[in-house]
Design an enzyme around this catalytic site. Structure first.
Site, PDB file in Angstrom:
ATOM      1  N   ALA A  14       0.806  -1.226   0.000  1.00 24.96           N
ATOM      2  CA  ALA A  14       0.000   0.000   0.000  1.00 24.96           C
ATOM      3  C   ALA A  14       0.837   1.273   0.000  1.00 24.96           C
ATOM      4  CB  ALA A  14      -0.967  -0.020   1.185  1.00 24.96           C
ATOM      5  N   GLY A  16       3.469   1.428  -2.036  1.00 26.91           N
ATOM      6  CA  GLY A  16       4.190   1.323  -3.299  1.00 26.91           C
ATOM      7  C   GLY A  16       3.618   2.241  -4.368  1.00 26.91           C
ATOM      8  N   GLN A  17       4.250   2.173  -5.540  1.00 28.82           N
ATOM      9  CA  GLN A  17       3.864   3.141  -6.573  1.00 28.82           C
ATOM     10  C   GLN A  17       2.506   2.831  -7.214  1.00 28.82           C
ATOM     11  OE1 GLN A  17       6.153   3.560 -10.089  1.00 28.82           O
ATOM     12  NE2 GLN A  17       6.499   1.368 -10.325  1.00 28.82           N
ATOM     13  N   ARG A  96      10.120  -5.766 -11.382  1.00 31.70           N
ATOM     14  CA  ARG A  96      11.379  -6.087 -12.064  1.00 31.70           C
ATOM     15  C   ARG A  96      12.097  -4.803 -12.469  1.00 31.70           C
ATOM     16  NH1 ARG A  96      10.260  -7.670 -18.386  1.00 31.70           N
ATOM     17  NH2 ARG A  96       8.252  -6.614 -18.604  1.00 31.70           N
ATOM     18  N   ARG A 102       9.628 -11.039 -15.955  1.00 30.93           N
ATOM     19  CA  ARG A 102       8.795 -11.086 -14.740  1.00 30.93           C
ATOM     20  C   ARG A 102       9.008 -12.388 -13.989  1.00 30.93           C
ATOM     21  NH1 ARG A 102       5.356  -9.250 -18.894  1.00 30.93           N
ATOM     22  NH2 ARG A 102       4.900  -7.021 -18.791  1.00 30.93           N
ATOM     23  N   GLN A 116       0.253 -15.121   2.369  1.00 31.28           N
ATOM     24  CA  GLN A 116      -0.966 -14.324   2.179  1.00 31.28           C
ATOM     25  C   GLN A 116      -2.149 -15.205   1.790  1.00 31.28           C
ATOM     26  OE1 GLN A 116      -0.068 -10.825  -0.189  1.00 31.28           O
ATOM     27  NE2 GLN A 116       1.200  -9.987   1.447  1.00 31.28           N
ATOM     28  N   GLY A 134       0.892  -8.423  -8.237  1.00 30.57           N
ATOM     29  CA  GLY A 134       2.332  -8.632  -8.049  1.00 30.57           C
ATOM     30  C   GLY A 134       2.854  -9.704  -8.998  1.00 30.57           C
ATOM     31  N   ASP A 163      -2.833  -5.689 -20.214  1.00 33.55           N
ATOM     32  CA  ASP A 163      -2.480  -6.163 -21.559  1.00 33.55           C
ATOM     33  C   ASP A 163      -3.653  -5.966 -22.528  1.00 33.55           C
ATOM     34  OD1 ASP A 163      -0.013  -7.162 -20.413  1.00 33.55           O
ATOM     35  OD2 ASP A 163      -1.283  -8.669 -19.493  1.00 33.55           O
ATOM     36  N   HIS A 191       0.870 -13.278 -18.188  1.00 31.02           N
ATOM     37  CA  HIS A 191       1.212 -11.850 -18.221  1.00 31.02           C
ATOM     38  C   HIS A 191       2.731 -11.772 -18.398  1.00 31.02           C
ATOM     39  CE1 HIS A 191       1.395  -7.625 -17.440  1.00 31.02           C
ATOM     40  NE2 HIS A 191       2.114  -7.792 -16.351  1.00 31.02           N
TER      41      HIS A 191
HETATM   42  P1  NAD Z   1       6.707  -0.916  -5.517  1.00 27.36           P
HETATM   43  O1  NAD Z   1       8.052  -1.465  -5.209  1.00 27.36           O
HETATM   44  O2  NAD Z   1       6.565   0.540  -5.790  1.00 27.36           O
HETATM   45  O3  NAD Z   1       5.714  -1.260  -4.342  1.00 27.36           O
HETATM   46  C1  NAD Z   1       5.582  -2.551  -3.838  1.00 27.36           C
HETATM   47  C2  NAD Z   1       5.296  -2.413  -2.370  1.00 27.36           C
HETATM   48  O4  NAD Z   1       4.985  -3.707  -1.888  1.00 27.36           O
HETATM   49  C3  NAD Z   1       6.486  -1.887  -1.551  1.00 27.36           C
HETATM   50  O5  NAD Z   1       6.082  -0.752  -0.810  1.00 27.36           O
HETATM   51  C4  NAD Z   1       6.833  -3.058  -0.641  1.00 27.36           C
HETATM   52  O6  NAD Z   1       7.287  -2.649   0.640  1.00 27.36           O
HETATM   53  C5  NAD Z   1       5.498  -3.793  -0.576  1.00 27.36           C
HETATM   54  N1  NAD Z   1       5.588  -5.213  -0.205  1.00 27.36           N
HETATM   55  C6  NAD Z   1       6.537  -6.111  -0.540  1.00 27.36           C
HETATM   56  N2  NAD Z   1       6.274  -7.290   0.026  1.00 27.36           N
HETATM   57  C7  NAD Z   1       5.118  -7.142   0.706  1.00 27.36           C
HETATM   58  C8  NAD Z   1       4.355  -8.006   1.515  1.00 27.36           C
HETATM   59  N3  NAD Z   1       4.731  -9.264   1.746  1.00 27.36           N
HETATM   60  N4  NAD Z   1       3.213  -7.514   2.069  1.00 27.36           N
HETATM   61  C9  NAD Z   1       2.842  -6.247   1.872  1.00 27.36           C
HETATM   62  N5  NAD Z   1       3.547  -5.374   1.132  1.00 27.36           N
HETATM   63  C10 NAD Z   1       4.667  -5.821   0.554  1.00 27.36           C
HETATM   64  O7  NAD Z   1       6.130  -1.791  -6.727  1.00 27.36           O
HETATM   65  P2  NAD Z   1       4.896  -1.458  -7.682  1.00 27.36           P
HETATM   66  O8  NAD Z   1       5.401  -0.689  -8.836  1.00 27.36           O
HETATM   67  O9  NAD Z   1       3.766  -0.934  -6.889  1.00 27.36           O
HETATM   68  O10 NAD Z   1       4.580  -2.918  -8.239  1.00 27.36           O
HETATM   69  C11 NAD Z   1       4.072  -3.934  -7.413  1.00 27.36           C
HETATM   70  C12 NAD Z   1       4.028  -5.247  -8.179  1.00 27.36           C
HETATM   71  O11 NAD Z   1       3.092  -5.176  -9.243  1.00 27.36           O
HETATM   72  C13 NAD Z   1       5.349  -5.667  -8.828  1.00 27.36           C
HETATM   73  O12 NAD Z   1       5.562  -7.058  -8.651  1.00 27.36           O
HETATM   74  C14 NAD Z   1       5.130  -5.330 -10.291  1.00 27.36           C
HETATM   75  O13 NAD Z   1       5.967  -6.094 -11.138  1.00 27.36           O
HETATM   76  C15 NAD Z   1       3.687  -5.709 -10.429  1.00 27.36           C
HETATM   77  N6  NAD Z   1       2.971  -5.188 -11.603  1.00 27.36           N
HETATM   78  C16 NAD Z   1       2.078  -6.001 -12.213  1.00 27.36           C
HETATM   79  C17 NAD Z   1       1.354  -5.556 -13.301  1.00 27.36           C
HETATM   80  C18 NAD Z   1       0.354  -6.441 -13.997  1.00 27.36           C
HETATM   81  O14 NAD Z   1      -0.142  -6.056 -15.056  1.00 27.36           O
HETATM   82  N7  NAD Z   1       0.020  -7.615 -13.495  1.00 27.36           N
HETATM   83  C19 NAD Z   1       1.541  -4.257 -13.764  1.00 27.36           C
HETATM   84  C20 NAD Z   1       2.457  -3.434 -13.115  1.00 27.36           C
HETATM   85  C21 NAD Z   1       3.187  -3.922 -12.031  1.00 27.36           C
HETATM   86  C1  LMR Z   2       3.724  -4.312 -16.814  1.00 28.53           C
HETATM   87  O1  LMR Z   2       3.256  -5.086 -17.645  1.00 28.53           O
HETATM   88  O2  LMR Z   2       3.868  -3.096 -17.032  1.00 28.53           O
HETATM   89  C2  LMR Z   2       4.105  -4.847 -15.451  1.00 28.53           C
HETATM   90  O3  LMR Z   2       3.905  -6.210 -15.376  1.00 28.53           O
HETATM   91  C3  LMR Z   2       5.468  -4.450 -15.031  1.00 28.53           C
HETATM   92  C4  LMR Z   2       6.528  -5.249 -15.778  1.00 28.53           C
HETATM   93  O4  LMR Z   2       7.426  -5.783 -15.121  1.00 28.53           O
HETATM   94  O5  LMR Z   2       6.453  -5.312 -17.002  1.00 28.53           O
END
Ligand code: NAD
Ligand code: LMR
Length: 328
Positions: A14, A16-17, A96, A102, A116, A134, A163, A191
Site C-alpha cells: 500500500a 508502493g507506486q 522487475r 517477470r 498471504q 504482483g 495487456d 502476463h
Molecule cells: P513498488 O516497489 O513501488 O511497491 C511494492 C510495495 O509492496 C512496496 O512498498 C513493498 O514494501 C510492498 N511489499 C513487498 N512485500 C510485501 C508483503 N509481503 N506484504 C505487503 N507489502 C509488501 O512496486 P509497484 O510498482 O507498486 O509494483 C508492485 C508489483 O506489481 C510488482 O511485482 C510489479 O511487477 C507488479 N505489476 C504487475 C502488473 C500487472 O499487469 N500484473 C503491472 C504493473 C506492475
Molecule cells: C507491466 O506489464 O507493465 C508490469 O507487469 C510491469 C513489468 O514488469 O512489465
C-alpha cells in the site's frame, strides 16, 4: 452485507507506486461505484520506511475528504489487513528492473503469496475475492490459491487487463479510430511476452479487426510484440515499472468482475479451456455472471497461428508451475 455497508478492501504493497494511484481511484468510487462506501485495510512490510510512507498515504487519503471512504486501517500484520476483507488486492511484491523478465521475480515474490494465501483463507470474508497484481501475477495467484482450503480456486484471479487495454489502444491507433470502436480483444495466457492478444476475434466499428487493419504481418508480428513487451518498454522509458496504468487496469478488472454481462480478460484457473493445462492460471475471456463470479467464454475458433501462440504461453505457465512446485 447490505449494499450500503462499506466494502472491506485489503490492499497490499500500500505504500508502493501502484497503490499510490490505486487507493485514490478506489476511494473516489471508480472501482465499486459512486454509491458504495469503502473501508481500507492497508498492508505493508514491517519496516520503518514503508510503514512511515504508508502513514503518509493514509494522511493524504484523509486530506482528500472522500465521502465514500469510511475508514483506513494501516498495518504490517496480514491477519489484520485481510480480516473480513471482501476484496483482497495483492499488489505488494518486488517489481522487475531493466533486463529482467517477470518470471525472474518468482523466487523472491512467490513466497509472499504462500503466507498471504493462507491468511486470506483463514480470516477474509465468506464472499472474499482475490485479485493478484504482483509479478509474475499468474503464478503468484496460483500459489495463493493453492493455500486455500475454504475459499474456492475461482475466487483467485490475476490481472491481465493491462495487456487487454494496451492491445485495444494499439489496434485503435493502427486503424486510426477512436479506441471505443475496438471491442472483443482478449488476452490468452501469461502476463509475460508470451501472452497472446487474440486479434482475430476483435472488432473495429463492428467489423472484424483483421479486415479493417488489412495487415496480417503487423498483427502477427509488431502488434503481438508491442503488447507483450510493453511493460519492458515502460521500464526502459520511465526507469520504473508501470504504475498508474496498472492501477487503472485493476480498477477495470474488479469493476468488470462485479458487473454482470461484461466480457473481459482475466487470468483464472484454466480448467483446460483452449488447451491450457488445467492446473495453471491463464488469461482467458470471462463473462461476469453475478457480482464477483464469472464463466470462461469458450468456443472462439483458434487458427494454426493462434494455437501455436497459446501452446507457447501455456508451456511457459507449466514451466513456472514446475519451478514453484515446492510452494504449492
Ligand atoms: P513498488 O516497489 O513501488 O511497491 C511494492 C510495495 O509492496 C512496496 O512498498 C513493498 O514494501 C510492498 N511489499 C513487498 N512485500 C510485501 C508483503 N509481503 N506484504 C505487503 N507489502 C509488501 O512496486 P509497484 O510498482 O507498486 O509494483 C508492485 C508489483 O506489481 C510488482 O511485482 C510489479 O511487477 C507488479 N505489476 C504487475 C502488473 C500487472 O499487469 N500484473 C503491472 C504493473 C506492475
Ligand atoms: C507491466 O506489464 O507493465 C508490469 O507487469 C510491469 C513489468 O514488469 O512489465
Amino acid at each position: 452485507m447490505s449494499s450500503t455497508s462499506p466494502i472491506r478492501v485489503a490492499v497490499t504493497g500500500a505504500a508502493g507506486q501502484i497503490a499510490y494511484s490505486l487507493l485514490f481511484r478506489i476511494a473516489s468510487g471508480a472501482m465499486f461505484g459512486p454509491d458504495r462506501p469503502v473501508a481500507f485495510q492497508l498492508l505493508e512490510v514491517p519496516l520503518e520506511k514503508p510503514m512511515q510512507a504508508l502513514e503518509g498515504v493514509a494522511m493524504e487519503l484523509d486530506d482528500c475528504a472522500f465521502p465514500l471512504l469510511k475508514s483506513i486501517t494501516v498495518t504490517s500484520d496480514p491477519a489484520i489487513a485481510f480480516k473480513d476483507a471482501n476484496w483482497c488486492l495483492l499488489v505488494g511484491a518486488k517489481p522487475r528492473g531493466p533486463g529482467m523478465e517477470r518470471a525472474d521475480l518468482l523466487k523472491d515474490n512467490g513466497k509472499i503469496f504462500i503466507t498471504q494465501g493462507q491468511v486470506i483463507d483463514q480470516v477474509a470474508a465468506e464472499d472474499a475475492r482475490i485479485a493478484v497484481v504482483g509479478n509474475p501475477a499468474n503464478t503468484n495467484c496460483m500459489i495463493a490459491a493453492s493455500q486455500a482450503k475454504r475459499l474456492p480456486a475461482d475466487r483467485f484471479t490475476a490481472m491481465v487487463r493491462l495487456d487487454q487495454n494496451r492491445a485495444q489502444t494499439q489496434l485503435a491507433k493502427k486503424a486510426s479510430t477512436d479506441l471505443t470502436a475496438v471491442r472483443d480483444i482478449f488476452i490468452y495466457g501469461n502476463h509475460s511476452p508470451t501472452m497472446f492478444p487474440a486479434f482475430a476475434h476483435a472488432t473495429i466499428n463492428g467489423q472484424p479487426a483483421p479486415a479493417v487493419i488489412n495487415d496480417d504481418a503487423w498483427l502477427k508480428g509488431p502488434f503481438c510484440e508491442t503488447v507483450g513487451k510493453r511493460g519492458a518498454a515502460i521500464i526502459a522509458a520511465r526507469g520504473a515499472s508501470s504504475a498508474a496504468s496498472a492501477a487503472n487496469a485493476l480498477v477495470d478488472h474488479v469493476r468488470d468482475l462485479i458487473t454482470p454481462g461484461t466480457i473481459h480478460s482475466v487470468a483464472v484457473k484454466s480448467n483446460g479451456a483452449y488447451g491450457f493445462d488445467p492446473q495453471v492460471w491463464a488469461g482467458l475471456p470471462v463473462r461476469t455472471t453475478t457480482p464477483g463470479s464469472y464463466e470462461v467464454v469458450e468456443g472462439y475458433a483458434m487458427d494454426e497461428f493462434a494455437q501455436a501462440k497459446i501452446a507457447a504461453t501455456n508451456a511457459e505457465l507449466v514451466e513456472e508451475r514446475a519451478a514453484v512446485a515446492s510452494m504449492l
